[in-house]
Write a protein that holds these residues in place. Structure first.
Motif, short mmCIF file in Angstrom:
data_model
loop_
_atom_site.label_atom_id
_atom_site.label_comp_id
_atom_site.label_asym_id
_atom_site.label_seq_id
_atom_site.Cartn_x
_atom_site.Cartn_y
_atom_site.Cartn_z
N ARG A 108 91.73 65.93 26.45
CA ARG A 108 90.35 66.10 26.86
C ARG A 108 90.26 66.38 28.34
NH1 ARG A 108 86.41 61.56 25.66
NH2 ARG A 108 87.40 61.66 23.66
N PHE A 110 92.09 68.18 29.97
CA PHE A 110 92.24 69.62 30.10
C PHE A 110 90.89 70.30 29.87
CE2 PHE A 110 93.13 73.72 28.03
CZ PHE A 110 93.85 74.33 29.03
N ALA A 111 90.22 69.85 28.84
CA ALA A 111 88.93 70.44 28.50
C ALA A 111 87.93 70.19 29.63
CB ALA A 111 88.41 69.84 27.21
N ARG A 112 87.96 68.98 30.13
CA ARG A 112 87.02 68.65 31.20
C ARG A 112 87.26 69.52 32.41
NH1 ARG A 112 87.13 62.92 30.42
NH2 ARG A 112 85.55 62.38 28.88
N ALA A 114 88.56 72.45 32.49
CA ALA A 114 88.06 73.79 32.22
C ALA A 114 86.55 73.81 32.38
CB ALA A 114 88.44 74.21 30.80
N GLU A 115 85.96 72.75 31.92
CA GLU A 115 84.51 72.64 31.98
C GLU A 115 84.04 72.65 33.44
OE1 GLU A 115 81.44 69.30 30.54
OE2 GLU A 115 83.40 69.37 29.55
N ARG A 117 85.59 73.79 35.96
CA ARG A 117 85.77 75.11 36.57
C ARG A 117 84.67 76.06 36.13
NH1 ARG A 117 90.20 76.83 34.20
NH2 ARG A 117 91.31 74.92 33.67
N ASP A 118 84.15 75.78 34.96
CA ASP A 118 83.22 76.71 34.35
C ASP A 118 81.76 76.44 34.69
OD1 ASP A 118 85.18 77.64 31.72
OD2 ASP A 118 83.80 78.98 32.64
N ALA A 121 79.53 79.21 36.10
CA ALA A 121 79.32 80.37 35.26
C ALA A 121 78.41 80.08 34.08
CB ALA A 121 80.66 80.90 34.75
N ASP A 122 78.40 78.83 33.66
CA ASP A 122 77.76 78.54 32.39
C ASP A 122 76.36 77.95 32.52
OD1 ASP A 122 79.77 79.52 30.97
OD2 ASP A 122 80.83 77.61 30.74
N ASN A 125 73.59 78.82 30.08
CA ASN A 125 73.80 78.58 28.65
C ASN A 125 72.76 77.64 28.06
OD1 ASN A 125 75.89 80.21 28.24
ND2 ASN A 125 77.46 78.65 28.50
N LYS B 18 81.36 85.71 25.87
CA LYS B 18 81.95 85.86 27.21
C LYS B 18 83.41 86.25 27.12
CE LYS B 18 79.10 82.75 29.89
NZ LYS B 18 79.09 81.49 30.64
N ARG B 25 88.32 82.16 31.25
CA ARG B 25 88.09 80.72 31.15
C ARG B 25 87.30 80.38 29.89
NH1 ARG B 25 86.09 79.18 37.01
NH2 ARG B 25 85.26 81.27 36.76
N MET B 29 88.64 77.85 26.98
CA MET B 29 87.85 76.72 26.53
C MET B 29 87.69 76.73 25.01
SD MET B 29 84.41 75.74 28.46
CE MET B 29 83.47 74.33 27.96
N ASP B 32 90.94 75.71 23.41
CA ASP B 32 91.20 74.30 23.54
C ASP B 32 90.32 73.51 22.58
OD1 ASP B 32 92.54 72.15 24.96
OD2 ASP B 32 90.47 71.57 25.46
#
Lengths: 705, 185
Positions: A108, A110-112, A114-115, A117-118, A121-122, A125, B18, B25, B29, B32
């Motif tokens: 998780r 890793f997911a966090r 990525a989150e 970093r994102d 951009a997001d 959403n 996207k 990225r 995501m 993952d």
């Protein structure tokens, strides 16, 4: 079961992927992603079928990635991790969801990341609740789905369709079995029985002499599941009827060296009950024992028949014609090389001591008997089949034994694909001058793979024609598919034997190894023409499943049983001499008694009861040769007591088998008579088999009816 | 996992769009997020971790190669499912023939590893193995509907048949499993 059990599929633990594998997969995918982006035609939105995407590159990337994590998860990790995973599954069984989650918590972070970093951009959403947190939603569904997305119970109409299909199928293999050569009415009768089964089983006891135990479990599985042992399936066959010599003077059958029935009967009796009547095959009971009949002189004359005529112990007016056939005993030096493939069922049901461990011990002893030049391979079959040992010379015995030791039970049964693999290995190390044989050890069903018995049979027949034979070693009770195994072994020129104890496995695999593995004659058929001037009626004891048509005798295309090195085969006829009959069939009132029309041999034949013909092929021959012997009065003994012990013992076994089958032809013969007959005929009995038989008779006597 | 942070995550479809447009990225995501489910599906079909990992990797690579074609007409999940399912089935079909046992598979065959102590585990194993031993269509229907918990309609669209056919396969499978499993019990 079933909906509830199936629902559990969703919550049953799945062993988590290794982190190394996951990161390797992700990085391989990211590489592929980049590659795709950088490719000129890969501007976003372009439709690109997968097949155009540089397969070469992709493959090398995957290989790379695989090596990558193969390194990470070194051999040590592989060996250590597997049991650990096992452990985890086990520990977490009470909390199955946790185990599914475990890997997610791991990455998780890793997911966090990525989150994080994102985030920029997001921002725009929108959050759609049903799509958010997919992992969570999944698990939610797991819980909800139990009630929500479940199928309505399937419609009733398909049941009827399959029931009909199954019935047809159930009858088909029997009807088409070339070896068993069951007369057509039998097939029809069986089909009728299948459909009548329901009522028959629900009502009252089974009629005597009609074994209906297992025609085919598929038609009405429930009925079979109720009765424990009754899941064992047997082909039921009516006992051979008394035939009138005048109408039907010729009797033809294939020899049978199987012994499976005896071991099965023993198991039932030792468990304190009488065996199902359909499981008792008189000829297999008789042939279980070794008899010291006079042996032939050379391998060119593969066997020698010995005929004795004695008074019938259960019907004073009748006589028994005892035919003993002894196969030539190959000396070890003359023995051809053996190319053996052990095909071993390692499905979960094989775990009990009397199954896989028994098979392993038996095979270990067999390997000790083989010559250094012989080859052995091992194929296992469970949920998928695998080669546990490539063909290996017996000189490398340690390797073979080690491979045997490694085998353990687990998984469901996929017999057919296992059998295909086994044939493939047998072909790979095929020895044109040797014996090529597959030994199948199983506790029963082939439940997947080649779907119908018929497919399997035709496979085995083809391979038999190519020189690879099949033997079957059955173990365990409760799921032993006798009918299928019989059919398979008969089509594979082999033996079906049933082992319930280590001693039995030793007998089958070691003592009889030479006879089981090294046939000295194949397609052995016996035909007897009774002399109507001397014999008014006759009945063959047993061999019901081995009956042949009269014209099959001379037809070399028709398959029959084999005789192995040193094998003995015994057949017993009960005959009613002319003039001594108590008239089991009345003469016709309106037709003149059918006098045999101009017998070929008349006066000189007056001392002949009948004429015995044996047809067989040498192991590598395509055409058969004929041996014959007149059954004359000179072969008759005035009293049973004058006959050789082996003849008396075989007679006692036959009587016992007939009793167990509820034969109507025994007029007052009892278990005590069996004991009185067999006791003094025990002989040396070095392995205690005959003494054991006496015990079984006592058990049968006291078993509840 | 009622982690509120999770609820803040962008929807699959947005990420997928996207990613289709080349957002690295977003794709990472997505992967993952879905890797475990893909792996689980693979394991449910093949029953061996090594093979499941291989299949999952293949699916990920395929996703990378075809994400550009993702139009958003179907849910990303269904789309990914279909890919994972076809890959797993292809893999199983390709491996159905002669399989030499890996040392790790051997290990699971060793006496004792499946001994008395692990009876509970074996019970689940029996069910898996029985299900995997079903004819392919029945197996797929059971695994999609029961193990993957899809609706009949979703399963039907993945299998490329009608809902009624799915029901029929399930019915046949239940019948067969009943016999199989009661033998084991």
């Amino acid at each position: 079961m079933t909906n509830k059990d199936l629902d559990s599929l969703n919550s049953l633990p799945v062993p988590p992927p290794r982190d190394a594998a996951k990161s390797a997969a992700l990085s391989a995918a990211m590489d592929a992603f980049e590659k795709n982006q950088s490719a000129p035609q890969a501007s976003a939105g372009n439709i690109r079928p997968i097949s155009q995407s540089e397969p070469g590159t992709r493959r090398s990337m995957m290989t790379l990635a695989r090596q990558h994590y193969a390194l990470a998860a070194s051999l040590a990790a592989l060996v250590v991790a597997a049991p650990v995973a096992f452990q985890i599954i086990q520990n977490d069984r009470n909390a199955p969801l946790e185990i599914v989650r475990a890997p997610e918590t791991e990455h998780r972070s890793f997911a966090r990341e990525a989150e994080r970093r994102d985030t920029g951009a997001d921002e725009k959403n929108t959050i759609r609740p049903e799509m958010a947190a997919v992992g969570d939603a999944d698990r939610q569904r797991a819980a909800d789905g139990v009630t929500a997305g479940k199928p309505a119970p399937a419609p009733a109409e398909p049941t009827a369709i399959t029931a009909t299909m199954d019935q047809t199928v159930a009858a088909a293999p029997v009807a088409s079995a070339p070896v068993a050569a069951v007369p057509p009415p039998f097939a029809a009768r069986e089909a009728a029985e299948v459909s009548a089964l329901t009522s028959r089983n629900l009502i009252a006891p089974r009629p005597m002499g009609l074994g209906v135990v297992g025609i085919d479990g598929r038609a009405e599985p429930n009925l079979y599941l109720e009765g424990g042992e009754t899941r064992d399936r047997f082909t039921s066959a009516d006992q051979n009827p008394v035939k009138q010599t005048a109408a039907d003077p010729v009797s033809t059958f294939s020899i049978d060296v199987d012994t499976a029935s005896y071991a099965f009967v023993r198991r039932a009796l030792n468990a304190g009950r009488l065996p199902p009547q359909a499981s008792v095959r008189t000829e297999e009971m008789i042939n279980y024992f070794r008899y010291e009949y006079p042996a032939p002189e050379s391998a060119a004359e593969p066997f020698k028949p010995t005929v004795t005529v004695v008074p019938s112990p259960w019907n004073t007016a009748n006589k028994l014609v005892h035919i003993g056939i002894k196969g030539y005993d190959l000396k070890s030096a003359e023995r051809p090389r053996a190319n053996l493939v052990f095909l071993i069922d390692t499905s979960g049901s094989m775990a009990p001591q009397d199954r896989l461990p028994l098979v392993k011990n038996g095979l270990r002893m067999l390997v000790d008997e083989l010559k250094p030049d012989d080859t052995v391979a091992i194929v296992t079959y469970a949920s998928s089949s695998g080669i546990a040992l490539e063909p290996t010379k017996v000189s490398d015995k340690a390797k073979i034994l080690a491979a045997l030791d490694r085998l353990g039970a687990g998984g469901s049964t996929a017999g057919a694909s296992g059998i295909e693999d086994a044939y493939r290995l047998a072909e790979a190390s095929f020895d044109t001058d040797g014996v090529n044989r597959i030994i199948l050890a199983t506790d029963g069903d082939f439940n997947v793979g080649l779907t119908e018995d018929g497919d399997l049979k035709s496979l085995i027949e083809r391979k038999r024609a190519a020189g690879i034979f099949l033997s079957i070693l059955g173990v365990g009770a409760g799921n032993y598919n006798d009918r299928l195994m019989q059919t398979l072994a008969q089509n594979g020129n082999g033996v079906a034997a049933y082992a319930d104890t280590l001693n039995e496995a030793r007998k089958i695999l070691v003592e009889e190894a030479s006879s089981t593995l090294f046939p000295i004659a194949k397609d052995v058929k016996i035909q007897i023409e009774w002399n109507p001037a001397r014999v008014s009626a006759y009945r063959l004891l047993g061999y019901e499943t081995r009956a042949l048509k009269r014209e099959d005798f001379n037809n070399d295309k028709v398959d029959a049983g084999d005789i192995g090195s040193g094998h003995t085969v015994t057949a017993i006829y009960e005959i009613t001499p002319v003039g001594a009959e108590k008239k089991s069939v009345d003469d016709l009132r309106y037709a003149a008694p059918a006098k045999p029309a101009a017998p070929v041999v008349a006066a000189s034949a007056s001392n002949e009861l009948g004429f015995l013909k044996i047809r067989a092929k040498l192991p590598n021959a395509e055409t058969s040769s004929l041996q014959s012997l007149a059954i004359t009065d000179a072969l008759a003994k005035p009293a049973l007591a004058d006959a050789a012990p082996d003849v008396r013992f075989a007679t006692a076994v036959a009587g016992f088998a007939e009793l167990l089958r509820g034969s109507p032809h025994l007029s007052g013969f009892t278990y005590d008579d069996v004991l009185a007959l067999a006791g003094p005929a025990r002989g040396d009995d070095p392995f205690g088999e005959r003494s054991e038989f006496l015990n079984l008779v006592r058990l049968a006597k006291s078993a509840p009816r | 996992m009622s982690d509120p942070a999770e609820a803040q995550q962008p929807a699959d479809e947005d990420l997928a769009r996207k990613a289709a447009a080349g957002d690295r990225r977003a794709f990472a995501m997505l992967l993952d997020r879905h890797y475990d489910r893909i792996y689980r599906l693979a394991w449910r079909w093949c029953g061996a971790r090594d093979r499941a990992e291989d299949i999952a990797q293949e699916v990920c690579v395929k996703l990378a190669q075809s994400i550009a074609t993702f139009r958003g007409d179907a849910a990303f999940k269904t789309w990914a499912y279909r890919l994972a399912y076809t890959t797993a089935v292809d893999h199983i079909r390709a491996n159905q023939r002669l399989v030499t046992l890996q040392p790790s598979d051997m290990l699971s065959l060793v006496d004792g590893a499946g001994g008395v102590a692990q009876d509970d585990t074996i019970e689940g194993q029996e069910l898996w193995r029985a299900v995997r031993a079903l004819p392919p269509q029945q197996r797929d229907a059971v695994l999609l509907v029961y193990a993957e918990d899809l609706s009949h309609a979703e399963a039907a669209s993945i299998l490329g048949c009608t809902e009624k056919t799915v029901s029929w396969h399930l019915h046949e499978a239940r019948k067969r499993l009943k016999t199989l499993l009661e033998q084991v019990a």
